[in-house]
Motif scaffolding. Structure first.
Motif, short mmCIF file in Angstrom:
data_model
loop_
_atom_site.label_atom_id
_atom_site.label_comp_id
_atom_site.label_asym_id
_atom_site.label_seq_id
_atom_site.Cartn_x
_atom_site.Cartn_y
_atom_site.Cartn_z
N UNK A 87 20.06 8.09 72.92
CA UNK A 87 19.17 7.77 71.80
C UNK A 87 19.60 6.44 71.18
N UNK A 88 18.58 5.64 70.82
CA UNK A 88 18.81 4.36 70.19
C UNK A 88 17.93 4.26 68.95
N UNK A 89 18.45 3.54 67.95
CA UNK A 89 17.68 3.22 66.76
C UNK A 89 17.39 1.74 66.75
N UNK A 90 16.13 1.38 66.54
CA UNK A 90 15.77 -0.02 66.46
C UNK A 90 15.10 -0.31 65.13
N UNK A 91 15.83 -0.93 64.23
CA UNK A 91 15.26 -1.34 62.95
C UNK A 91 14.38 -2.56 63.19
N UNK A 92 13.47 -2.79 62.27
CA UNK A 92 12.51 -3.87 62.41
C UNK A 92 13.22 -5.21 62.54
N UNK A 93 12.87 -5.95 63.59
CA UNK A 93 13.43 -7.27 63.79
C UNK A 93 14.82 -7.30 64.39
N UNK A 94 15.31 -6.15 64.85
CA UNK A 94 16.66 -6.08 65.42
C UNK A 94 16.62 -5.50 66.83
N UNK A 95 17.74 -5.62 67.52
CA UNK A 95 17.87 -4.99 68.82
C UNK A 95 18.23 -3.52 68.66
N UNK A 96 17.95 -2.72 69.67
CA UNK A 96 18.30 -1.30 69.61
C UNK A 96 19.80 -1.09 69.46
N UNK A 97 20.16 -0.09 68.67
CA UNK A 97 21.56 0.30 68.46
C UNK A 97 21.77 1.71 69.01
N UNK A 98 22.84 1.87 69.76
CA UNK A 98 23.16 3.14 70.40
C UNK A 98 23.57 4.18 69.37
N UNK A 99 22.91 5.36 69.43
CA UNK A 99 23.27 6.45 68.52
C UNK A 99 24.25 7.40 69.22
N UNK A 100 23.80 8.00 70.30
CA UNK A 100 24.67 8.86 71.13
C UNK A 100 24.02 9.15 72.47
N UNK A 101 24.85 9.72 73.36
CA UNK A 101 24.40 10.11 74.69
C UNK A 101 24.78 11.55 74.97
N UNK A 102 23.84 12.26 75.61
CA UNK A 102 24.09 13.64 75.99
C UNK A 102 24.07 13.78 77.51
N UNK A 103 25.04 14.54 77.97
CA UNK A 103 25.15 14.85 79.41
C UNK A 103 25.72 16.25 79.53
N UNK A 104 25.13 17.05 80.37
CA UNK A 104 25.56 18.45 80.55
C UNK A 104 25.64 19.16 79.20
N UNK A 105 24.67 18.93 78.38
CA UNK A 105 24.50 19.59 77.10
C UNK A 105 25.60 19.27 76.09
N UNK A 106 26.37 18.21 76.39
CA UNK A 106 27.43 17.81 75.46
C UNK A 106 27.23 16.36 75.03
N UNK A 107 27.63 16.05 73.81
CA UNK A 107 27.61 14.67 73.36
C UNK A 107 28.76 13.95 74.05
N UNK A 108 28.42 13.00 74.89
CA UNK A 108 29.44 12.34 75.70
C UNK A 108 29.99 11.09 75.01
N UNK A 109 29.15 10.42 74.25
CA UNK A 109 29.60 9.23 73.53
C UNK A 109 28.74 9.07 72.29
N UNK A 110 29.33 8.56 71.24
CA UNK A 110 28.64 8.39 69.98
C UNK A 110 28.82 6.96 69.48
N UNK A 111 27.76 6.41 68.95
CA UNK A 111 27.84 5.09 68.35
C UNK A 111 28.25 5.17 66.89
N UNK A 112 28.12 4.08 66.20
CA UNK A 112 28.58 3.98 64.83
C UNK A 112 27.50 4.47 63.86
N UNK A 113 27.22 5.75 63.92
CA UNK A 113 26.23 6.37 63.04
C UNK A 113 26.88 7.55 62.30
N UNK A 114 26.43 7.79 61.06
CA UNK A 114 27.04 8.88 60.28
C UNK A 114 26.69 10.25 60.83
N UNK A 115 27.40 11.24 60.31
CA UNK A 115 27.21 12.62 60.78
C UNK A 115 25.83 13.17 60.45
N UNK A 116 25.08 12.49 59.61
CA UNK A 116 23.71 12.91 59.32
C UNK A 116 22.87 12.89 60.60
#
Lengths: 111, 111
Positions: free
Chosen positions: B34-63
């Motif tokens: 999953x990526x978040x793209x704010x207006x006028x910016x490039x996409x920012x990585x939120x996290x990745x899921x593989x085998x039903x587990x969060x494999x990597x997380x970007x710099x986003x809060x626990x919300x």
């Protein structure tokens, strides 16, 4: 952390002329991608570059990769209005699973 | 062969509310990012899921939290929405670490 820098950020092109967008990245990369994005739309994949010296061409767009310089270029030949969009490069690091994107280059082609 | 699909297309919420976005990966793909793209910016990585587990997380809060189901589809949940969460949310699927394919995105507006 992998940093990706694109320049220029804005590019006003005249129809029929040639232009280049540059993408620099800070660490070793497995793959480099170029995407096109139209306003309000998702990312359209243009090219995937896998190795040093890779060159790919599609229509008026040509992308190349120099892994030693950590530089990719997107060359636009004889710009036409249909190429107006925002172009992103993104880099895949061997150390993690995410794509790191540049800030994008907004291209406007004028008559 | 259906590509990556996302729902809903657009969503309007108010501050403090919670939202769930959904993604169905391209057939044969097992990894969702999953990526978040704010207006006028490039996409920012939120996290990745593989085998039903969060494999990597970007710099986003626990919300920001997510889930991947046995059929590889995924959800992105955002709690306690802030105005700054307004963005285009992009889902990308891949087979392992291969080239990702992006979905059409969900446009979230927080009022």
């Amino acid at each position: 952390e992998l940093k990706v820098e694109q320049n220029p950020l804005f590019l006003s092109m005249q129809e029929g002329k040639n232009y280049t967008i540059y993408c620099n990245y800070s660490t070793t990369s497995d793959r480099l991608y170029w995407y096109r994005q139209d306003p309000g739309k998702s990312l359209e994949s243009l090219f995937v570059l896998l190795s040093n010296g890779a060159v790919k061409q599609e229509g008026r767009l040509m992308a190349s990769l120099d892994t030693k310089a950590r530089l990719s270029t997107l060359h636009i030949t004889a710009a036409v209005h249909d190429l107006s969009a925002t172009y992103f490069c993104a880099v895949d690091s061997p150390d993690d699973y995410k794509l790191s994107f540049g800030a994008g280059t907004t291209v406007t082609v004028r008559a | 062969d259906a590509g990556v699909t996302q729902s809903p297309t657009h969503l309007i919420k108010t501050r403090g509310q919670q939202v769930t976005l959904r993604c169905s990966p391209k057939s044969g793909h097992d990894t969702v990012s999953w990526y978040q793209q704010a207006l006028g910016q490039g996409p920012q990585f939120i996290f990745q899921y593989y085998e039903e587990e969060e494999r990597q997380r970007g710099n986003f809060p626990d919300r920001f939290s997510g889930h991947q189901f046995p059929n590889y589809s995924s959800e992105l949940n955002v709690n306690a929405l802030l105005l700054g969460d307004s963005a285009l949310y992009l889902c990308a699927s891949s087979l392992g670490d291969a080239r990702p394919f992006f979905g059409p995105g969900t446009r979230l507006t927080v009022l």
